[in-house]
Design a protein around this motif. Structure first.
Motif, PDB file in Angstrom:
ATOM      1  N   ARG A   4       0.776  -1.155   0.055  1.00 39.21           N
ATOM      2  CA  ARG A   4      -0.057   0.056   0.069  1.00 39.21           C
ATOM      3  C   ARG A   4       0.753   1.213   0.013  1.00 39.21           C
ATOM      4  N   CYS A   8      -0.963   5.016   4.516  1.00 42.55           N
ATOM      5  CA  CYS A   8      -2.199   4.829   5.301  1.00 42.55           C
ATOM      6  C   CYS A   8      -1.775   3.684   6.192  1.00 42.55           C
ATOM      7  N   ASP A  12      -5.720   1.058  11.411  1.00 44.54           N
ATOM      8  CA  ASP A  12      -6.924   0.264  10.360  1.00 44.54           C
ATOM      9  C   ASP A  12      -7.889   1.234   9.779  1.00 44.54           C
ATOM     10  N   LEU A  13      -8.329   2.296  10.197  1.00 47.92           N
ATOM     11  CA  LEU A  13      -9.125   3.388   9.820  1.00 47.92           C
ATOM     12  C   LEU A  13      -8.788   3.990   8.593  1.00 47.92           C
ATOM     13  N   ARG A  15      -6.122   2.533   6.845  1.00 50.32           N
ATOM     14  CA  ARG A  15      -5.914   1.409   5.585  1.00 50.32           C
ATOM     15  C   ARG A  15      -7.394   1.378   4.998  1.00 50.32           C
ATOM     16  N   SER A  16      -8.505   1.203   5.731  1.00 51.22           N
ATOM     17  CA  SER A  16      -9.724   1.178   5.058  1.00 51.22           C
ATOM     18  C   SER A  16      -9.908   2.132   4.129  1.00 51.22           C
ATOM     19  N   TYR A  17      -9.880   3.148   4.733  1.00 51.40           N
ATOM     20  CA  TYR A  17      -9.912   4.645   3.824  1.00 51.40           C
ATOM     21  C   TYR A  17      -9.218   4.299   2.622  1.00 51.40           C
ATOM     22  N   ASP A  19      -7.989   1.655   1.169  1.00 46.62           N
ATOM     23  CA  ASP A  19      -8.383   0.507   0.307  1.00 46.62           C
ATOM     24  C   ASP A  19      -9.806   0.780  -0.504  1.00 46.62           C
ATOM     25  N   LYS A  20     -10.670   1.450   0.152  1.00 44.58           N
ATOM     26  CA  LYS A  20     -12.125   1.375  -0.167  1.00 44.58           C
ATOM     27  C   LYS A  20     -12.481   2.735  -0.704  1.00 44.58           C
ATOM     28  N   GLU A  21     -11.820   3.833  -0.515  1.00 48.11           N
ATOM     29  CA  GLU A  21     -12.274   5.126  -0.904  1.00 48.11           C
ATOM     30  C   GLU A  21     -11.403   6.272  -1.486  1.00 48.11           C
ATOM     31  N   ARG A 182      -3.631  -0.675  -5.194  1.00 46.26           N
ATOM     32  CA  ARG A 182      -4.848   0.285  -5.682  1.00 46.26           C
ATOM     33  C   ARG A 182      -4.589   0.625  -6.934  1.00 46.26           C
TER      34      ARG A 182
END
Length: 188
Positions: A4, A8, A12-13, A15-17, A19-21, A182
């Motif tokens: 990644r 990030c 975890d927040l 990484r999630s942001y 990976d997803k947004e 990504r």
């Protein structure tokens, strides 16, 4: 283990942001407005601060409903200034109310906020090819042009650095580093 962008890896927040947004092309007017509000509040602060307060911002600002925000009065602004769960900056809060009105005007004028925002990248994703995060600039000619136009159209807290971060967040600019998983998944 997935590679990644290193920015990030702090939580975890984050990484999630990532990976997803972050960097996913976004075309929903209301979400585009939400990101503009959040980027404006981020000025001078870290994105992690904003991301950690994102849900509190949603609650405080009526789920970023511009039609409600334009009607905020001094009582509501006082309430926001006393809300310890968000950034309590009067200039940024007032700018959000003002920007909601400008957003609604632009949306009506252009048929959608999406058309207005994506015109700055000719309605396509700018796919950069950075090897390291140190290569990524804080601004670009596109963010310079965008900032100038947003200010001309009445928006506040939309300097070129904020505009560049906004373009990255909404996926109009793909600035995932080339080794990030990504990089090939977002944009064109």
């Amino acid at each position: 283990m997935k590679k990644r962008c290193s920015w990030c890896e702090g939580s975890d927040l984050y990484r999630s942001y990532h990976d997803k947004e972050w960097g996913m092309p976004l075309h929903d007017d209301d979400k585009l407005f939400e990101f503009l509000v959040l980027e404006s509040f981020q000025a001078g602060l870290s994105w992690s601060t904003i991301l950690n307060k994102r849900e509190a911002f949603r609650l405080a600002f009526d789920d970023f409903d511009a039609a409600k925000i334009v009607n905020y009065n001094e009582e509501k602004i006082f309430e926001l200034l006393n809300n310890a769960h968000i950034i309590r900056n009067r200039l940024k809060i007032n700018a959000t109310v003002h920007n909601a009105e400008t957003y609604l005007h632009i949306k009506k004028k252009y048929g959608s906020f999406d058309k207005y925002i994506w015109q700055f990248t000719d309605f396509k994703v700018i796919k950069n090819a950075w090897s390291t995060e140190d290569d990524i600039p804080p601004t670009s000619p596109v963010s310079d042009k965008m900032s100038k136009q947003l200010k001309k159209d009445g928006f506040k807290f939309v300097g070129t650095t904020i505009c560049y971060a906004y373009l990255q967040a909404i996926g109009a600019v793909n600035d995932h580093i080339t080794s990030c998983f990504r990089y090939h998944e977002v944009g064109v």
